[in-house]
Design a protein around this motif. Structure first.
Motif, PDB file in Angstrom:
ATOM      1  N   GLN A  59       0.782  -1.378  -0.081  1.00 10.38           N
ATOM      2  CA  GLN A  59       0.015   0.084   0.003  1.00 10.38           C
ATOM      3  C   GLN A  59       0.935   1.220  -0.071  1.00 10.38           C
ATOM      4  O   GLN A  59       0.689   2.258  -0.653  1.00 10.38           O
ATOM      5  N   ALA A  60       1.958   1.351   0.881  1.00  9.12           N
ATOM      6  CA  ALA A  60       2.729   2.413   0.838  1.00  9.12           C
ATOM      7  C   ALA A  60       3.697   2.671  -0.249  1.00  9.12           C
ATOM      8  O   ALA A  60       4.257   3.781  -0.449  1.00  9.12           O
ATOM      9  N   LEU A  61       3.712   1.692  -1.148  1.00 12.14           N
ATOM     10  CA  LEU A  61       4.601   1.403  -2.178  1.00 12.14           C
ATOM     11  C   LEU A  61       3.942   1.692  -3.623  1.00 12.14           C
ATOM     12  O   LEU A  61       4.557   1.618  -4.697  1.00 12.14           O
ATOM     13  N   LEU A  62       2.637   2.017  -3.705  1.00 12.15           N
ATOM     14  CA  LEU A  62       1.839   2.174  -4.869  1.00 12.15           C
ATOM     15  C   LEU A  62       2.693   3.019  -5.758  1.00 12.15           C
ATOM     16  O   LEU A  62       2.672   2.893  -7.102  1.00 12.15           O
ATOM     17  N   PRO A  63       3.039   4.411  -5.297  1.00 14.21           N
ATOM     18  CA  PRO A  63       3.641   5.113  -6.451  1.00 14.21           C
ATOM     19  C   PRO A  63       4.744   4.424  -6.924  1.00 14.21           C
ATOM     20  O   PRO A  63       5.022   4.630  -8.277  1.00 14.21           O
ATOM     21  N   LEU A  64       5.719   3.856  -6.306  1.00 16.62           N
ATOM     22  CA  LEU A  64       6.962   3.273  -6.755  1.00 16.62           C
ATOM     23  C   LEU A  64       6.497   2.253  -7.958  1.00 16.62           C
ATOM     24  O   LEU A  64       7.018   1.678  -8.976  1.00 16.62           O
ATOM     25  N   ILE A  65       5.540   1.334  -7.297  1.00 14.78           N
ATOM     26  CA  ILE A  65       4.717   0.111  -8.188  1.00 14.78           C
ATOM     27  C   ILE A  65       4.232   0.656  -9.549  1.00 14.78           C
ATOM     28  O   ILE A  65       4.517   0.294 -10.836  1.00 14.78           O
ATOM     29  N   VAL A 280       7.360   9.420   3.628  1.00 13.24           N
ATOM     30  CA  VAL A 280       6.003   9.126   3.522  1.00 13.24           C
ATOM     31  C   VAL A 280       5.688   7.901   4.369  1.00 13.24           C
ATOM     32  O   VAL A 280       4.708   7.507   4.853  1.00 13.24           O
ATOM     33  N   GLY A 281       6.778   6.843   4.329  1.00 14.55           N
ATOM     34  CA  GLY A 281       6.452   5.478   5.051  1.00 14.55           C
ATOM     35  C   GLY A 281       6.418   5.832   6.396  1.00 14.55           C
ATOM     36  O   GLY A 281       5.620   5.236   7.126  1.00 14.55           O
ATOM     37  N   SER A 282       7.349   6.796   6.953  1.00 14.68           N
ATOM     38  CA  SER A 282       7.147   7.095   8.346  1.00 14.68           C
ATOM     39  C   SER A 282       5.966   7.787   8.863  1.00 14.68           C
ATOM     40  O   SER A 282       5.496   7.730  10.131  1.00 14.68           O
ATOM     41  N   ILE A 283       5.172   8.446   7.666  1.00 11.92           N
ATOM     42  CA  ILE A 283       3.719   8.904   8.239  1.00 11.92           C
ATOM     43  C   ILE A 283       2.696   7.722   8.884  1.00 11.92           C
ATOM     44  O   ILE A 283       2.102   8.172   9.611  1.00 11.92           O
ATOM     45  N   PHE A 284       3.208   6.801   8.578  1.00 11.68           N
ATOM     46  CA  PHE A 284       2.226   5.565   9.066  1.00 11.68           C
ATOM     47  C   PHE A 284       2.561   5.331  10.516  1.00 11.68           C
ATOM     48  O   PHE A 284       2.185   4.347  11.057  1.00 11.68           O
ATOM     49  N   LEU A 285       3.497   6.092  11.151  1.00 12.17           N
ATOM     50  CA  LEU A 285       3.806   5.825  12.466  1.00 12.17           C
ATOM     51  C   LEU A 285       2.456   6.316  13.355  1.00 12.17           C
ATOM     52  O   LEU A 285       2.348   5.793  14.558  1.00 12.17           O
ATOM     53  N   VAL A 286       1.558   6.960  12.767  1.00 11.67           N
ATOM     54  CA  VAL A 286       0.391   7.447  13.431  1.00 11.67           C
ATOM     55  C   VAL A 286      -0.567   6.225  13.776  1.00 11.67           C
ATOM     56  O   VAL A 286      -1.509   6.199  14.363  1.00 11.67           O
ATOM     57  N   TYR A 287      -0.253   4.932  13.099  1.00 16.89           N
ATOM     58  CA  TYR A 287      -0.650   3.844  13.497  1.00 16.89           C
ATOM     59  C   TYR A 287      -0.630   3.330  15.123  1.00 16.89           C
ATOM     60  O   TYR A 287      -1.724   2.814  15.660  1.00 16.89           O
ATOM     61  N   LEU A 288       0.453   4.096  15.571  1.00 19.47           N
ATOM     62  CA  LEU A 288       0.408   3.866  16.978  1.00 19.47           C
ATOM     63  C   LEU A 288      -0.713   4.391  17.817  1.00 19.47           C
ATOM     64  O   LEU A 288      -1.243   3.805  18.771  1.00 19.47           O
ATOM     65  N   VAL A 289      -1.438   5.419  17.061  1.00 19.94           N
ATOM     66  CA  VAL A 289      -2.577   5.966  17.702  1.00 19.94           C
ATOM     67  C   VAL A 289      -3.805   4.839  17.747  1.00 19.94           C
ATOM     68  O   VAL A 289      -4.495   4.802  18.807  1.00 19.94           O
ATOM     69  N   GLY A 290      -3.707   4.227  16.677  1.00 18.11           N
ATOM     70  CA  GLY A 290      -4.609   3.162  16.524  1.00 18.11           C
ATOM     71  C   GLY A 290      -4.499   2.008  17.566  1.00 18.11           C
ATOM     72  O   GLY A 290      -5.357   1.244  18.223  1.00 18.11           O
ATOM     73  N   THR A 291      -3.082   1.791  17.881  1.00 18.52           N
ATOM     74  CA  THR A 291      -2.820   0.800  18.964  1.00 18.52           C
ATOM     75  C   THR A 291      -3.492   1.203  20.255  1.00 18.52           C
ATOM     76  O   THR A 291      -3.848   0.263  20.885  1.00 18.52           O
ATOM     77  N   VAL A 292      -3.296   2.461  20.363  1.00 11.04           N
ATOM     78  CA  VAL A 292      -3.781   2.549  21.822  1.00 11.04           C
ATOM     79  C   VAL A 292      -5.451   2.716  21.931  1.00 11.04           C
ATOM     80  O   VAL A 292      -5.928   2.516  22.692  1.00 11.04           O
ATOM     81  N   SER A 293      -6.031   3.386  20.750  1.00 12.61           N
ATOM     82  CA  SER A 293      -7.355   3.500  20.644  1.00 12.61           C
ATOM     83  C   SER A 293      -8.130   1.975  20.707  1.00 12.61           C
ATOM     84  O   SER A 293      -9.133   1.921  21.371  1.00 12.61           O
ATOM     85  N   ALA A 294      -7.490   1.066  19.946  1.00 10.58           N
ATOM     86  CA  ALA A 294      -8.050  -0.198  19.885  1.00 10.58           C
ATOM     87  C   ALA A 294      -7.853  -0.853  21.206  1.00 10.58           C
ATOM     88  O   ALA A 294      -9.031  -1.575  21.808  1.00 10.58           O
ATOM     89  N   SER A 295      -6.745  -0.932  21.813  1.00 13.41           N
ATOM     90  CA  SER A 295      -6.516  -1.416  23.263  1.00 13.41           C
ATOM     91  C   SER A 295      -7.335  -0.759  24.390  1.00 13.41           C
ATOM     92  O   SER A 295      -7.659  -1.535  25.396  1.00 13.41           O
ATOM     93  N   THR A 296      -7.695   0.338  24.141  1.00 13.10           N
ATOM     94  CA  THR A 296      -8.638   1.071  25.183  1.00 13.10           C
ATOM     95  C   THR A 296     -10.278   0.969  24.835  1.00 13.10           C
ATOM     96  O   THR A 296     -10.886   1.472  25.621  1.00 13.10           O
TER      97      THR A 296
END
Length: 429
Positions: A59-65, A280-296
């Motif tokens: 998904q994060a590689l679509l521009p390169l693909i 751009v790949g590092s932008i996906f570090l925001v997934y850590l927010v999902g880790t917190v919201s899902a576990s709570t």
């Protein structure tokens, strides 16, 4: 789960690794702090990591693909849609196999096939071959989501179920994040093929650790593979209004998420941001927010109730979509944070509600949810990319807002149905 729960007699000769060790009594189920709970949670967390890392590895590689294979954004998006579509199509058959042969056995076999295909993906010579391999990989991964939630519903105390499933969903978020961050930086130096190969190797490690750590099930009772029994169970689940609403909510939340994260790479690598692939790949570090919201999510349901939590998740997601329209990188990042938090919270609440609502055929109930969920992902990936091609980022946001409106509307229907039920119950006989 007893034979009566599945509507079928107990089958003989279930896989030895999944034979129950003790009688199925609710008092013996695992609770937080109890023996084996951490080991079980970590094993399924790793399974979630491997599942999302593999499923969204391109998904994060679509521009390169797109550049390497000379295809459009819509064509490249099929490398994501094929994987999620394969999962959506095969999750129900895989859940039936898990009823017969055991949750742990099916999850182990599914991961083994998926990681093997993952090691072949970097060598795909063309887009059609790449899409075909991704479809096979998605079909293999179909054995994980429904089996994992059914395993937890059988092995964990009911009060701890939302939290336990939230941890599995948190593993999904970590897998999605790490897969995209790793592929972004690796691809910047060595190309997208090496990047997806690295994800395949990481997934192999997760799969081995998962198999070594996951405890043998203590409350699994083999069911039947008879198509008539399976069809009767599926019809019963689809006839339940609450389950139908939860399935639709899962699909709509994932439509938003699939569309946003399929297209965001194109937006951030283009004007006015023009960010390099590693950033751009590092932008996906925001997934850590999902880790917190899902576990709570369990605490959120305890404070607001299930429907209140869904309203909050939908509102948070909508606010994030609107913020992401700005041509300011900090505001776009804040928008992604809110979208991610809202999505993972909503997903954890809806998926755990399915497991608690289904009193029989839990694997099939979870499978139907997962099928709807990944159909939403496939739709979001393709429709979101098409909308981006036609109207830019605003088109993708428009698709997402319509999906959020659907979530809120369906939850409102549930609220009204609950009020009518409460009013009817209060009327004297």
């Amino acid at each position: 789960m007893t034979p009566a729960d599945t509507g079928a007699p107990t089958a003989v000769g279930a896989a030895a690794s999944d034979a129950p060790e003790v009688p199925d009594t609710a008092d013996a189920r695992v609770a937080p702090g109890g023996p084996g709970y951490r080991r079980m949670s970590f094993a399924l967390f790793l399974a979630g990591v491997a599942t999302f890392a593999l499923l969204y590895s391109t998904q994060a590689l679509l521009p390169l693909i797109s550049g390497d294979l000379g295809v459009t954004a819509g064509d490249a998006s099929w490398t994501v849609a094929a994987a999620t579509g394969g999962l959506a199509l095969f999750v129900l058959p895989m859940s039936a196999l898990s009823e017969r042969y055991g949750r742990r056995t099916v999850m182990t076999a599914s991961l083994a096939v998926a990681v093997t295909v993952g090691l072949l993906v970097p060598f795909a010579p063309s887009l059609p071959v790449l899409v075909a391999l991704r479809a096979v990989q998605g079909a293999a991964l179909a054995g994980l989501p429904a089996s994992a939630t059914a395993y937890l519903a059988e092995e964990v105390t009911p009060k701890a179920l939302v939290t336990a499933i939230g941890l599995f969903v948190a593993g999904n978020s970590v897998g999605g994040m790490s897969g995209r961050v790793i592929t972004g930086w690796v691809a910047q130096e060595w190309g997208w093929r090496v990047a997806v190969g690295v994800i395949g190797v990481v997934a192999v490690g997760c799969a081995v650790a998962f198999r070594l750590l996951l405890p043998r099930p203590r409350h699994f009772t083999p069911g039947s593979l008879r198509p008539r029994v399976l069809a009767r169970t599926v019809r019963a689940h689809l006839a339940d209004p609450l389950l139908r609403r939860l399935y639709a909510i899962g699909a709509l939340f994932m439509t938003v998420f699939g569309g946003v994260y399929t297209v965001i790479g194109y937006r951030l690598t283009g004007a006015p941001f023009a960010l390099p692939q590693g950033i751009v790949g590092s932008i996906f570090l925001v997934y850590l927010v999902g880790t917190v919201s899902a576990s709570t999510a369990g605490r959120l349901v305890g404070q607001l109730g299930r429907r209140g939590a869904l309203y909050l998740a939908g509102g948070t997601t909508a606010a994030g979509l609107l913020l992401s329209l700005a041509d300011s990188l900090p505001l776009v990042l804040l928008g992604l944070v809110l979208i991610t938090a809202g999505f993972f919270a909503g997903h954890a609440v809806a998926s755990s509600a399915v497991s608690r609502t289904a009193t029989h055929g839990r694997a099939q109930a979870s499978a139907l949810y997962q099928s709807a969920y990944y159909i939403g992902s496939s739709a979001g990936s393709t429709v979101g990319a098409t909308a981006f091609h036609a109207g830019g980022w605003g088109g993708t946001v428009g698709v997402g807002l319509l999906a959020v409106l659907g979530v809120v509307s369906i939850t409102l229907l549930g609220t009204r149905a609950a009020r009518r039920g409460a009013a009817a119950a209060s009327v004297p006989a």
